[in-house]
Design a protein around this motif. Structure first.
Motif, PDB file in Angstrom:
ATOM      1  N   PRO A 195       0.798  -1.165  -0.074  1.00  0.00           N
ATOM      2  CA  PRO A 195       0.074   0.159   0.034  1.00  0.00           C
ATOM      3  C   PRO A 195       1.046   1.303   0.139  1.00  0.00           C
ATOM      4  CG  PRO A 195      -0.813  -1.484   1.557  1.00  0.00           C
ATOM      5  CD  PRO A 195       0.374  -2.039   1.131  1.00  0.00           C
ATOM      6  N   GLY A 196       2.103   1.317   0.600  1.00  0.00           N
ATOM      7  CA  GLY A 196       2.857   2.551   0.269  1.00  0.00           C
ATOM      8  C   GLY A 196       2.766   3.294   1.496  1.00  0.00           C
ATOM      9  N   PRO A 197       3.539   4.424   1.658  1.00  0.00           N
ATOM     10  CA  PRO A 197       3.720   5.267   3.224  1.00  0.00           C
ATOM     11  C   PRO A 197       2.620   5.945   3.401  1.00  0.00           C
ATOM     12  CG  PRO A 197       5.008   5.898   1.325  1.00  0.00           C
ATOM     13  CD  PRO A 197       4.686   4.844   0.775  1.00  0.00           C
ATOM     14  N   PHE A 198       1.697   6.211   2.367  1.00  0.00           N
ATOM     15  CA  PHE A 198       0.433   7.033   2.746  1.00  0.00           C
ATOM     16  C   PHE A 198      -0.769   6.200   3.394  1.00  0.00           C
ATOM     17  CE2 PHE A 198       2.526   9.766  -0.631  1.00  0.00           C
ATOM     18  CZ  PHE A 198       2.588  10.965  -0.117  1.00  0.00           C
ATOM     19  N   TYR A 199      -0.507   4.979   3.454  1.00  0.00           N
ATOM     20  CA  TYR A 199      -1.737   3.912   3.597  1.00  0.00           C
ATOM     21  C   TYR A 199      -2.003   4.087   5.119  1.00  0.00           C
ATOM     22  CZ  TYR A 199      -4.770   0.225   4.935  1.00  0.00           C
ATOM     23  OH  TYR A 199      -5.611  -0.545   5.412  1.00  0.00           O
ATOM     24  N   GLN A 200      -3.130   4.318   5.657  1.00  0.00           N
ATOM     25  CA  GLN A 200      -3.797   4.030   6.894  1.00  0.00           C
ATOM     26  C   GLN A 200      -4.824   3.427   7.166  1.00  0.00           C
ATOM     27  OE1 GLN A 200      -4.246   8.625   7.459  1.00  0.00           O
ATOM     28  NE2 GLN A 200      -3.560   7.934   9.733  1.00  0.00           N
ATOM     29  N   ASP A 201      -5.013   2.397   8.017  1.00  0.00           N
ATOM     30  CA  ASP A 201      -6.195   1.360   8.093  1.00  0.00           C
ATOM     31  C   ASP A 201      -7.390   2.322   8.830  1.00  0.00           C
ATOM     32  OD1 ASP A 201      -5.698   1.515  10.845  1.00  0.00           O
ATOM     33  OD2 ASP A 201      -4.847  -0.356  10.811  1.00  0.00           O
ATOM     34  N   GLN A 202      -8.516   1.772   9.071  1.00  0.00           N
ATOM     35  CA  GLN A 202      -9.589   2.566   9.860  1.00  0.00           C
ATOM     36  C   GLN A 202      -9.246   3.113  11.027  1.00  0.00           C
ATOM     37  OE1 GLN A 202      -9.540  -0.398   8.811  1.00  0.00           O
ATOM     38  NE2 GLN A 202     -11.397  -1.460   7.571  1.00  0.00           N
ATOM     39  N   THR A 203      -8.260   2.713  11.801  1.00  0.00           N
ATOM     40  CA  THR A 203      -7.896   3.218  13.139  1.00  0.00           C
ATOM     41  C   THR A 203      -6.809   4.114  13.061  1.00  0.00           C
ATOM     42  OG1 THR A 203      -5.912   1.706  13.472  1.00  0.00           O
ATOM     43  CG2 THR A 203      -8.392   0.821  13.840  1.00  0.00           C
ATOM     44  N   GLY A 204      -6.441   4.402  11.887  1.00  0.00           N
ATOM     45  CA  GLY A 204      -5.389   5.322  11.575  1.00  0.00           C
ATOM     46  C   GLY A 204      -3.748   4.842  11.733  1.00  0.00           C
ATOM     47  N   LYS A 205      -4.027   3.346  11.737  1.00  0.00           N
ATOM     48  CA  LYS A 205      -2.486   3.137  11.953  1.00  0.00           C
ATOM     49  C   LYS A 205      -1.838   3.142  10.384  1.00  0.00           C
ATOM     50  CE  LYS A 205      -0.064  -1.475  13.287  1.00  0.00           C
ATOM     51  NZ  LYS A 205      -0.294  -2.663  13.545  1.00  0.00           N
ATOM     52  N   PHE A 206      -0.370   3.387  10.393  1.00  0.00           N
ATOM     53  CA  PHE A 206       0.091   3.467   9.001  1.00  0.00           C
ATOM     54  C   PHE A 206       0.992   2.118   8.860  1.00  0.00           C
ATOM     55  CE2 PHE A 206      -0.298   7.993   9.983  1.00  0.00           C
ATOM     56  CZ  PHE A 206      -0.533   8.399   8.397  1.00  0.00           C
ATOM     57  N   LEU A 207       1.177   1.953   7.425  1.00  0.00           N
ATOM     58  CA  LEU A 207       1.875   0.653   7.302  1.00  0.00           C
ATOM     59  C   LEU A 207       3.211   0.849   7.888  1.00  0.00           C
ATOM     60  CD1 LEU A 207       1.967  -1.902   5.363  1.00  0.00           C
ATOM     61  CD2 LEU A 207       3.112  -0.371   3.585  1.00  0.00           C
ATOM     62  N   ALA A 208       3.877  -0.301   8.420  1.00  0.00           N
ATOM     63  CA  ALA A 208       5.242  -0.108   8.911  1.00  0.00           C
ATOM     64  C   ALA A 208       6.379   0.199   8.030  1.00  0.00           C
ATOM     65  CB  ALA A 208       5.475  -1.340   9.707  1.00  0.00           C
ATOM     66  N   ASN A 209       7.491   0.916   8.058  1.00  0.00           N
ATOM     67  CA  ASN A 209       8.393   1.160   7.283  1.00  0.00           C
ATOM     68  C   ASN A 209       8.962  -0.456   7.130  1.00  0.00           C
ATOM     69  OD1 ASN A 209      10.558   2.139   5.491  1.00  0.00           O
ATOM     70  ND2 ASN A 209      11.698   2.665   7.300  1.00  0.00           N
ATOM     71  N   GLY A 210       9.423  -0.757   5.772  1.00  0.00           N
ATOM     72  CA  GLY A 210       9.824  -2.060   5.589  1.00  0.00           C
ATOM     73  C   GLY A 210       9.060  -3.266   5.703  1.00  0.00           C
ATOM     74  N   ALA A 211       7.761  -3.099   5.838  1.00  0.00           N
ATOM     75  CA  ALA A 211       6.724  -4.268   6.073  1.00  0.00           C
ATOM     76  C   ALA A 211       7.020  -4.961   4.602  1.00  0.00           C
ATOM     77  CB  ALA A 211       5.676  -3.729   6.346  1.00  0.00           C
ATOM     78  N   ASP A 212       7.180  -6.443   4.603  1.00  0.00           N
ATOM     79  CA  ASP A 212       7.039  -7.023   3.442  1.00  0.00           C
ATOM     80  C   ASP A 212       5.729  -7.962   3.154  1.00  0.00           C
ATOM     81  OD1 ASP A 212       7.623  -8.494   1.134  1.00  0.00           O
ATOM     82  OD2 ASP A 212       9.340  -9.682   2.060  1.00  0.00           O
ATOM     83  N   VAL A 213       4.830  -7.030   2.564  1.00  0.00           N
ATOM     84  CA  VAL A 213       3.411  -7.567   2.528  1.00  0.00           C
ATOM     85  C   VAL A 213       3.266  -8.904   1.240  1.00  0.00           C
ATOM     86  CG1 VAL A 213       2.547  -5.572   3.153  1.00  0.00           C
ATOM     87  CG2 VAL A 213       2.767  -5.997   0.836  1.00  0.00           C
ATOM     88  N   LEU A 214       4.170  -8.897   0.488  1.00  0.00           N
ATOM     89  CA  LEU A 214       4.121  -9.786  -0.692  1.00  0.00           C
ATOM     90  C   LEU A 214       4.368 -11.170  -0.125  1.00  0.00           C
ATOM     91  CD1 LEU A 214       6.060  -7.740  -3.400  1.00  0.00           C
ATOM     92  CD2 LEU A 214       3.552  -7.722  -2.732  1.00  0.00           C
ATOM     93  N   THR A 215       4.990 -11.399   0.926  1.00  0.00           N
ATOM     94  CA  THR A 215       5.517 -12.650   1.229  1.00  0.00           C
ATOM     95  C   THR A 215       4.490 -13.166   2.423  1.00  0.00           C
ATOM     96  OG1 THR A 215       7.260 -11.831   2.997  1.00  0.00           O
ATOM     97  CG2 THR A 215       7.785 -12.425   0.512  1.00  0.00           C
ATOM     98  N   ASP A 216       3.619 -12.293   2.917  1.00  0.00           N
ATOM     99  CA  ASP A 216       2.718 -12.645   4.071  1.00  0.00           C
ATOM    100  C   ASP A 216       2.125 -13.858   3.613  1.00  0.00           C
ATOM    101  OD1 ASP A 216       0.400 -12.548   5.761  1.00  0.00           O
ATOM    102  OD2 ASP A 216       1.122 -10.634   6.307  1.00  0.00           O
ATOM    103  N   LYS A 217       2.070 -14.832   4.107  1.00  0.00           N
ATOM    104  CA  LYS A 217       1.343 -16.214   3.699  1.00  0.00           C
ATOM    105  C   LYS A 217      -0.227 -15.949   4.022  1.00  0.00           C
ATOM    106  CE  LYS A 217       4.856 -18.405   2.617  1.00  0.00           C
ATOM    107  NZ  LYS A 217       5.236 -18.655   1.073  1.00  0.00           N
ATOM    108  N   ALA A 218      -0.476 -15.227   5.149  1.00  0.00           N
ATOM    109  CA  ALA A 218      -2.020 -15.155   5.288  1.00  0.00           C
ATOM    110  C   ALA A 218      -2.590 -14.277   4.384  1.00  0.00           C
ATOM    111  CB  ALA A 218      -2.318 -14.769   6.807  1.00  0.00           C
ATOM    112  N   LEU A 219      -1.739 -13.107   4.120  1.00  0.00           N
ATOM    113  CA  LEU A 219      -2.353 -12.098   3.127  1.00  0.00           C
ATOM    114  C   LEU A 219      -2.613 -12.784   1.738  1.00  0.00           C
ATOM    115  CD1 LEU A 219      -3.267  -9.279   2.676  1.00  0.00           C
ATOM    116  CD2 LEU A 219      -0.953  -8.501   2.211  1.00  0.00           C
ATOM    117  N   GLN A 220      -1.623 -13.705   1.358  1.00  0.00           N
ATOM    118  CA  GLN A 220      -1.687 -14.462   0.035  1.00  0.00           C
ATOM    119  C   GLN A 220      -2.793 -15.060   0.080  1.00  0.00           C
ATOM    120  OE1 GLN A 220       2.057 -16.730  -0.248  1.00  0.00           O
ATOM    121  NE2 GLN A 220       3.184 -15.016  -1.022  1.00  0.00           N
ATOM    122  N   GLN A 221      -3.227 -15.956   1.143  1.00  0.00           N
ATOM    123  CA  GLN A 221      -4.331 -16.594   1.047  1.00  0.00           C
ATOM    124  C   GLN A 221      -5.561 -15.905   0.923  1.00  0.00           C
ATOM    125  OE1 GLN A 221      -4.487 -20.200   1.095  1.00  0.00           O
ATOM    126  NE2 GLN A 221      -6.355 -19.635   0.413  1.00  0.00           N
TER     127      GLN A 221
END
Length: 379
Positions: free
Chosen positions: A321-347
């Protein structure tokens, strides 16, 4: 300039002493409206032309408010200003694998985040309530366009739409998306289909998917395709984008030179293809994963695959999602988060794609063969 700790104080600091233009820009998108105000009328006029299929310039009858906390609306403030020097300790944003060079830096606030564009000096304030761009906006209007689109991108993801790195078209009754690894040709494929005349543009580089009532749906963002010269000279419908001298230069280049050439042009869908050729909402019936290579001498092969058994292909579709992304609670994506290899998200992506026909295109590049296949599916 010393900097306060909260987004509200930051917004006040940025906006004070600036008088806004007497016009405001309203963008009407599926599920969201975006209100853009600025101290520079010329910027609003340029944005109104760029977003003209969803935009309306209106008199600014009400006092400026930076509070855009409505569930369906967001207010964006764009302040034309010299480069802003902030007394903050910027942290470098880690880019995705394969990307080099410094591009973004950020600074965390108690309830938001500051973003700094290293190459242009633009500064952005992002929070659930305040969204402000300050700096040489007119000289960097593409970054303003991206900032506006990021608010829609946030809204879609906060509504459980999954972000994808894909281009898409719709026939009205069926939708098709193209994804691929870097430089794979997804924009080229999509624009070849657009030249057909029977299809509408959904999105170019960001596509969002979600199942609704058992049917996979997709949403696009109002950003024009930014394409390379190789895409232009191999599609007669796109030649008006470049001048005669550029056309001669690019046509004289070998395919191996054109394929990686990073000289970007905006493809204005309405001017190139006509009115009513944009539809940012569609079903998604077919996903085409471009896993071919221009250097591969093997024949082009198009094979239907079970994405649940081909996890190796998922990174072609999934996108951080990139550095501008916030979820519904206002939490930002963490710097360096590797979402592409997240097995749960892949599912989650695999589950969403159930019922969508997925095709892998491998071997050498053959757009003619690909387009014939795609048209048979869509028609």
């Amino acid at each position: 300039m010393s900097f306060p700790a909260t987004a509200q104080d930051a917004a006040t600091t940025f906006i004070e002493q600036h008088t806004m233009a007497d016009q405001r820009l309203l963008l009407t998108l599926p599920g969201m409206t975006i209100d853009v105000v600025s101290n520079q009328l010329k910027l609003l006029e340029e944005l109104a032309d760029y977003f003209r299929h969803v935009a309306t310039l209106k008199p600014a009858k009400q006092a400026l408010s930076t509070d855009g906390s409505s569930d369906t609306a967001a207010t964006i403030v764009c302040i034309e200003h010299a480069n802003v020097e902030l007394d903050v300790a910027w942290q470098q944003w880690q880019r995705e694998a394969g990307k080099t060079g410094r591009k973004d830096a950020f600074y965390p606030l108690e309830d938001g985040r500051l973003l700094f564009k290293v190459r242009t000096g633009m500064v952005f304030l992002q929070s659930l309530t305040y969204r402000i761009a300050i700096g040489p906006c007119l000289a960097n209007s593409n970054q303003i366009i991206n900032f506006i689109n990021n608010q829609y991108i946030n809204k879609l993801q906060q509504s459980d739409w999954l972000i994808g790195h894909a281009a898409a078209v719709t026939s009205g009754s069926k939708g098709m998306a193209f994804c691929g690894f870097s430089g794979g040709g997804k924009s080229t494929s999509m624009l070849h289909l657009m030249a057909n005349g029977r299809y509408q543009f959904v999105s170019n580089d960001r596509l969002f998917i979600r199942r609704e009532h058992g049917q996979l749906q997709c949403r696009g963002i109002p950003k024009l395709p930014r394409i390379n010269p190789g895409t232009i000279i191999n599609n007669p419908a796109l030649l008006p984008i470049i001048n005669e001298q550029q056309a001669v230069r690019y046509k004289a280049m070998h395919t191996n030179e054109l394929w990686p050439l990073e000289e970007k042009f905006d493809a204005d869908v309405i001017r190139l293809f006509g009115a009513n050729r944009i539809n940012h909402a569609s079903s998604l019936d077919f996903l085409v994963i471009l896993n071919w290579q221009p250097s591969n001498a093997s024949p082009c092969t198009i094979t239907q695959v079970d994405i649940a058994k081909r996890h190796d292909l998922l990174p072609a579709l999934m996108k951080s999602p990139g550095p501008f992304y916030q979820d519904q609670t206002g939490k930002f994506l963490a710097n360096g988060a590797d979402v592409l290899t997240d097995k749960a998200l892949q599912q989650v992506y695999i589950d969403a794609l159930q019922g969508c026909e997925v095709y892998e295109v491998s071997g050498g590049v053959n757009f003619e063969q690909l387009l014939e296949h795609c048209q048979r599916l869509l028609d």
